[in-house]
Scaffold this active site. Structure first.
Site, mmCIF file in Angstrom:
data_model
loop_
_atom_site.group_PDB
_atom_site.id
_atom_site.type_symbol
_atom_site.label_atom_id
_atom_site.label_comp_id
_atom_site.label_asym_id
_atom_site.label_seq_id
_atom_site.Cartn_x
_atom_site.Cartn_y
_atom_site.Cartn_z
ATOM 1 N N LYS A 106 0.856 -1.179 0.000
ATOM 2 C CA LYS A 106 0.000 0.000 0.000
ATOM 3 C C LYS A 106 0.899 1.238 0.000
ATOM 4 O O LYS A 106 1.685 1.453 0.928
ATOM 5 C CB LYS A 106 -0.904 0.023 1.228
ATOM 6 C CG LYS A 106 -1.771 1.276 1.277
ATOM 7 C CD LYS A 106 -2.497 1.411 2.609
ATOM 8 C CE LYS A 106 -3.165 2.787 2.689
ATOM 9 N NZ LYS A 106 -3.765 3.053 4.008
ATOM 10 N N GLY A 167 -8.968 8.609 9.646
ATOM 11 C CA GLY A 167 -9.313 8.623 11.062
ATOM 12 C C GLY A 167 -10.457 9.533 11.451
ATOM 13 O O GLY A 167 -10.766 9.665 12.629
ATOM 14 N N ALA A 193 -9.980 4.991 4.064
ATOM 15 C CA ALA A 193 -10.029 6.127 4.992
ATOM 16 C C ALA A 193 -11.406 6.775 5.041
ATOM 17 O O ALA A 193 -12.052 6.980 4.007
ATOM 18 C CB ALA A 193 -8.979 7.197 4.655
ATOM 19 N N THR A 216 -9.229 2.777 12.183
ATOM 20 C CA THR A 216 -9.733 3.529 13.324
ATOM 21 C C THR A 216 -11.173 3.177 13.673
ATOM 22 O O THR A 216 -11.532 3.090 14.854
ATOM 23 C CB THR A 216 -9.621 5.044 13.056
ATOM 24 O OG1 THR A 216 -8.283 5.338 12.651
ATOM 25 C CG2 THR A 216 -9.957 5.846 14.300
#
Length: 263
Positions: A106, A167, A193, A216
């Site tokens: 990644k 996050g 994300a 997260t």
């Protein structure tokens, strides 16, 4: 198993790699390694991403994160979180390969420390070099159709546009851009994300994304293990719903039972 079920369970193909799960999970922010292990198992994920610059890759002692991942239960997806230039990112992934990690990587090159938005120019440069060196590159990028097309043209095995800042847990902020990306992409589009809860993951999959990457949303949930299971189910349900095709939206009501033959 019905035909629809069989289609929904079609494996995710990334380059030469094949996976049954379409959920990719991270390993940061958990209370300890035990909680990390339990969440990974509950998620059903087969790909686990690790920030190379934030863990000791050579620490295989009992109780360490790398000892957990060394079990070979998961495919490790090394990532370049914390890198701010193409040179840093490429050097970091070369090191990972020297340590025996897979060539599936990644790519993440951050352009702004406050928003953690990627640097498009540096991401493209790093992708060009890594593809040339034989890496199977999954780049984190803006939800920009032009950037995604350029990354695909360079030979990236997938594109990973953000849904919202890393996050943030804000969910899918621009589904229209994702739809444009999906219209033209010939490689898997994986949302990376911004997912905050299970419904966000389901929405991404219902749009037609090939998978979702998150960390997260699971690690900082009140009950990470329970949330990991919820994310597993949401990704599966969203995939099935996409393949099934939603009903048309209507402004007015439409009776669900026949009106002919009423008494």
């Amino acid at each position: 198993m019905s035909g629809a079920d069989a289609t929904a369970l079609t494996p995710l193909q990334i380059g030469s790699y094949t996976f049954n799960s379409r959920l990719i999970v991270g390993t940061g922010k958990y209370r300890d390694v035990d909680q990390t292990r339990d969440a990974l198992l509950a998620s059903g994920a087969e790909i686990v991403t690790v920030a190379l610059r934030r863990v000791n890759l050579q620490d295989r002692s009992e109780g360490s994160l790398m000892s957990l991942l060394a079990s070979k239960r998961w495919t490790i997806l090394p990532n370049t979180a914390g890198c701010h230039t193409a040179e840093e990112a490429v050097r970091t992934l070369r090191l990972a390969r020297e340590l025996g990690m897979a060539d599936l990587v990644k790519l993440e090159v951050i352009g702004d420390a406050r928003t953690l938005y990627p640097d498009n120019e540096q991401t493209l440069e790093a992708a060009r070099l890594l593809v040339r060196e034989g890496f199977v590159v999954l780049p984190y990028c803006m939800d920009d159709p032009v950037v995604c097309r350029k990354l695909e043209d360079l030979g990236c095995a997938a594109v990973m546009p953000l849904a919202a800042p890393i996050g943030s847990g804000l969910g899918i902020k621009n589904p229209y851009n994702l739809r444009i990306i999906l219209e033209s992409a010939k490689v898997p589009v994986i949302v990376d994300a911004g997912v905050g809860t299970a419904s966000d993951a389901a929405v991404a999959m219902e749009l037609g994304c090939a998978g979702v990457l998150m960390n997260t949303a699971i690690a900082l949930a009140r009950d990470p293990i329970l949330m990991a299971g919820a994310m597993r189910d949401a990704v599966s349900a969203g995939r099935r719903a996409f393949l099934a095709g939603r009903m048309p939206r209507r402004l007015h009501a439409s009776a669900s039972s026949p009106e002919s033959g009423l008494i």
